[in-house]
Structure formats: C-alpha cells, structure tokens
Design an enzyme around this catalytic site. Structure first.
Site, PDB file in Angstrom:
ATOM      1  CG  ASP A   9      -2.152  -1.549   1.400  1.00 31.59           C
ATOM      2  OD1 ASP A   9      -2.547  -1.673  -0.154  1.00 31.59           O
ATOM      3  OD2 ASP A   9      -2.509  -1.786   2.481  1.00 31.59           O
ATOM      4  CG  ASP A  58      -7.517  -6.370  -2.507  1.00 33.43           C
ATOM      5  OD1 ASP A  58      -8.433  -7.006  -3.219  1.00 33.43           O
ATOM      6  OD2 ASP A  58      -7.547  -5.889  -1.516  1.00 33.43           O
ATOM      7  CG  LEU A  59      -7.688  -5.082  -9.700  1.00 35.16           C
ATOM      8  CD1 LEU A  59      -7.424  -5.010 -10.994  1.00 35.16           C
ATOM      9  CD2 LEU A  59      -6.471  -3.833  -8.693  1.00 35.16           C
ATOM     10  CE  LYS A  60     -11.370  -5.193  -1.053  1.00 35.84           C
ATOM     11  NZ  LYS A  60     -10.069  -5.383  -1.285  1.00 35.84           N
ATOM     12  CB  ILE A  64     -21.976  -6.849 -16.737  1.00 35.70           C
ATOM     13  CG1 ILE A  64     -21.639  -6.178 -17.966  1.00 35.70           C
ATOM     14  CG2 ILE A  64     -23.420  -6.265 -16.188  1.00 35.70           C
ATOM     15  CD1 ILE A  64     -22.235  -5.914 -18.741  1.00 35.70           C
ATOM     16  CD  GLN A 184      -7.065  -3.821   9.149  1.00 35.05           C
ATOM     17  OE1 GLN A 184      -8.297  -4.199   9.939  1.00 35.05           O
ATOM     18  NE2 GLN A 184      -6.862  -3.794   8.316  1.00 35.05           N
ATOM     19  N   GLY A 204      -0.302  -5.783   6.411  1.00 35.80           N
ATOM     20  CA  GLY A 204       0.409  -4.040   5.530  1.00 35.80           C
ATOM     21  C   GLY A 204       1.718  -3.323   6.816  1.00 35.80           C
ATOM     22  NE  ARG A 205      -2.216  -0.312   8.592  1.00 37.59           N
ATOM     23  CZ  ARG A 205      -3.362   0.563   8.485  1.00 37.59           C
ATOM     24  NH1 ARG A 205      -3.636   2.035   8.568  1.00 37.59           N
ATOM     25  NH2 ARG A 205      -4.500  -0.200   8.037  1.00 37.59           N
TER      26      ARG A 205
HETATM   27  O1  C5P Z   1      -2.181  -1.925   7.291  1.00 36.91           O
HETATM   28  P1  C5P Z   1      -2.977  -3.395   7.547  1.00 36.91           P
HETATM   29  O2  C5P Z   1      -2.436  -4.826   7.572  1.00 36.91           O
HETATM   30  O3  C5P Z   1      -3.776  -3.306   7.905  1.00 36.91           O
HETATM   31  O4  C5P Z   1      -3.232  -3.423   5.787  1.00 36.91           O
HETATM   32  C1  C5P Z   1      -4.425  -4.472   5.532  1.00 36.91           C
HETATM   33  C2  C5P Z   1      -4.841  -4.913   4.256  1.00 36.91           C
HETATM   34  O5  C5P Z   1      -5.716  -5.445   3.863  1.00 36.91           O
HETATM   35  C3  C5P Z   1      -4.953  -2.979   3.232  1.00 36.91           C
HETATM   36  O6  C5P Z   1      -4.294  -3.366   2.160  1.00 36.91           O
HETATM   37  C4  C5P Z   1      -5.726  -3.487   3.657  1.00 36.91           C
HETATM   38  O7  C5P Z   1      -6.638  -2.412   2.170  1.00 36.91           O
HETATM   39  C5  C5P Z   1      -6.749  -4.586   3.295  1.00 36.91           C
HETATM   40  N1  C5P Z   1      -8.172  -4.997   4.239  1.00 36.91           N
HETATM   41  C6  C5P Z   1      -7.959  -4.336   5.359  1.00 36.91           C
HETATM   42  N2  C5P Z   1      -9.353  -4.851   5.569  1.00 36.91           N
HETATM   43  C7  C5P Z   1     -10.325  -5.198   5.270  1.00 36.91           C
HETATM   44  C8  C5P Z   1     -10.383  -5.835   3.438  1.00 36.91           C
HETATM   45  C9  C5P Z   1      -8.806  -5.251   2.759  1.00 36.91           C
HETATM   46  O8  C5P Z   1      -7.365  -4.025   6.073  1.00 36.91           O
HETATM   47  N3  C5P Z   1     -11.487  -5.510   5.813  1.00 36.91           N
END
Ligand code: C5P
Length: 235
Positions: A9, A58-60, A64, A184, A204-205
C-alpha cells in the site's frame, strides 16, 4: 501452513521495490491494490514478477459477467496469481470469471468489514451481516471461487455454518500482540490466524511501516510456525 501476503500500500514504484528487496527470500506473496494499481498499472505488476513475487491483484472486481470475465483474462496476462472480486456481483458473474482458462485464483469478498447493519439494510430491511457473509461465501464456492476473503473473526463461524463446504480463507486485520492497531478494530494475532488454519494473511503496516520490515516478517512467520505446530500437536 499460513502464508503472508504483504500489502504494497504505497504510492511509488520505488517504495514498492524497496519492500520487495527487503523481503526477498522471506515473503513470497505481494498484494497490489487499488492505490498502487491506479497509480502505476502494469508496471506495478511487472515489478512484483521481476522480483520473483507471487502477485495478488486486489481489484475487487464487480460488474456484469462479461466485463469481469474480460478483466480476469487481462489479470492473467498481467501475471496475476490471484485476483479479488465482490461476491455481491452474483452467481453468474463469479461463474463467468471462473470459466476463464487459464486464470488466476479467484478470491471472493463477502461483506466489506467497513459495512454494518445500516448499510446492508439498504438492500433489505431484514438483511443481517452474518447471514450475508454465509450466503455469499457459499455462492462463491458454488460458482468456482477459490477462496473467501473475510475477517479472521468470521472464519470459525463460517466453518460452523457451512460444514462440508471446503473453503480457503484469506484474511486481513492481522496484528502481532502489542502492535499499533492503526485503523483496524477487530484484530487477530498471526498465531491465532495460523491456529485457525487460515491459508493467507494479508499484512500491511506491521511489516511495511516497521523499522526493519524483514525482521518484522520473520518474527510473524516464527509466531505462525509455532502456533501451527502447537495446533497440530493438540489434534
Ligand atoms: O496495514 P494493514 O495490515 O491494516 O493492511 C491490511 C490490508 O488489507 C490493506 O491493504 C487493506 O486495504 C486490506 N483490507 C483490510 N480490511 C478489510 C479488507 C482489506 O484491511 N476488511
């Protein structure tokens, strides 16, 4: 064994490459999501491939059936190993995506964890998030999706509600004990995720913002290995 997917990210290819170099040999999977893909498109995918990483795009996807099918074909051409799609797009959309051959793995999002009762009740006044997660996970599995993306805290409940349905799980919301939660709320530790037998954790972080991303990833892997061994012993 649970695998780590590091969420790239970041806004520049240089930052992404710095992480790929730092994590080489420790982490195999990388997520290119909406930010990096919108900024750099194919170059971001190529970068991950060039460093030998597996690519989760991860483009969700949600459109259609024909449009999503074509997008999955293009994701395959980009070298994606997996691509995400919204299961709310419906059975025909998931089946059209699954009909692509060869194709990346299809990982289906049930209900975004940012959505609550007031959001799903727009669809129907009696709609409930847990019921929607259950029926969307079943829809995904029944139409060719390879895994369900959800909160780690939904995994046990989904397995209980859908016995006999083999489901692979991909979960974000992972934080080592004592780590910064950032935005989170409902988090699970890497050890808990491994003990649950979750297939992939998206992190991520805790890794990308760590002083030493390589050490942070190694610590998380060690915690998961220990938890898997303990869970296997207990069986
Ligand atoms: O930095 P962190 O560990 O919170 O990143 C989590 C990754 O998962 C991010 O790329 C975020 O967009 C993705 N994500 C999330 N929660 C969700 C769905 C996806 O944190 N419910």
């Amino acid at each position: 064994m649970t695998e780590i997917i590091v969420a790239l990210d970041v806004d520049t290819l240089e930052r992404a490459e710095g992480l790929l170099k730092a994590l080489k040999g420790v982490v195999c999977w990388y997520k290119v999501g909406l930010q990096l893909f919108t900024a750099h498109g194919r170059a971001a995918a190529d970068l991950v491939r060039r460093h030998g990483g597996k690519l989760f795009l991860d483009l969700k996807l949600h459109d259609i059936p024909q449009t999503v099918q074509h997008a999955v074909q293009e994701a395959h051409k980009l070298g994606a190993d997996s691509v995400s799609l919204h299961l709310l797009g419906g059975a025909d959309m998931v089946a059209a995506a699954a009909a692509v051959s060869p194709r990346p793995q299809l990982w289906g999002v049930t209900v975004l964890t940012s959505l609550g009762p007031k959001d799903v009740q727009v669809l129907h006044p009696s709609a409930r998030v847990p019921d929607m997660i259950e029926s969307l996970a079943a829809l995904g599995r029944g139409n060719g999706a390879d895994a369900t993306i959800c909160s780690p805290q939904d995994v046990a409940e989904l397995r209980r509600r859908l016995p006999g349905l083999s489901l692979k799980f991909v979960t974000p919301g992972i934080r080592p004990a004592g780590a910064n939660l950032n935005d989170q709320n409902r988090v699970t530790t890497p050890g808990q995720a491994a003990a649950l037998g979750i297939d992939y954790v998206v992190i991520g972080r805790p890794i990308t913002h760590a002083k030493d991303p390589r050490q942070a990833a190694q610590d998380i892997l060690a915690e998961m290995r220990a938890a898997t061994a303990k869970a296997t012993e207990a069986k």
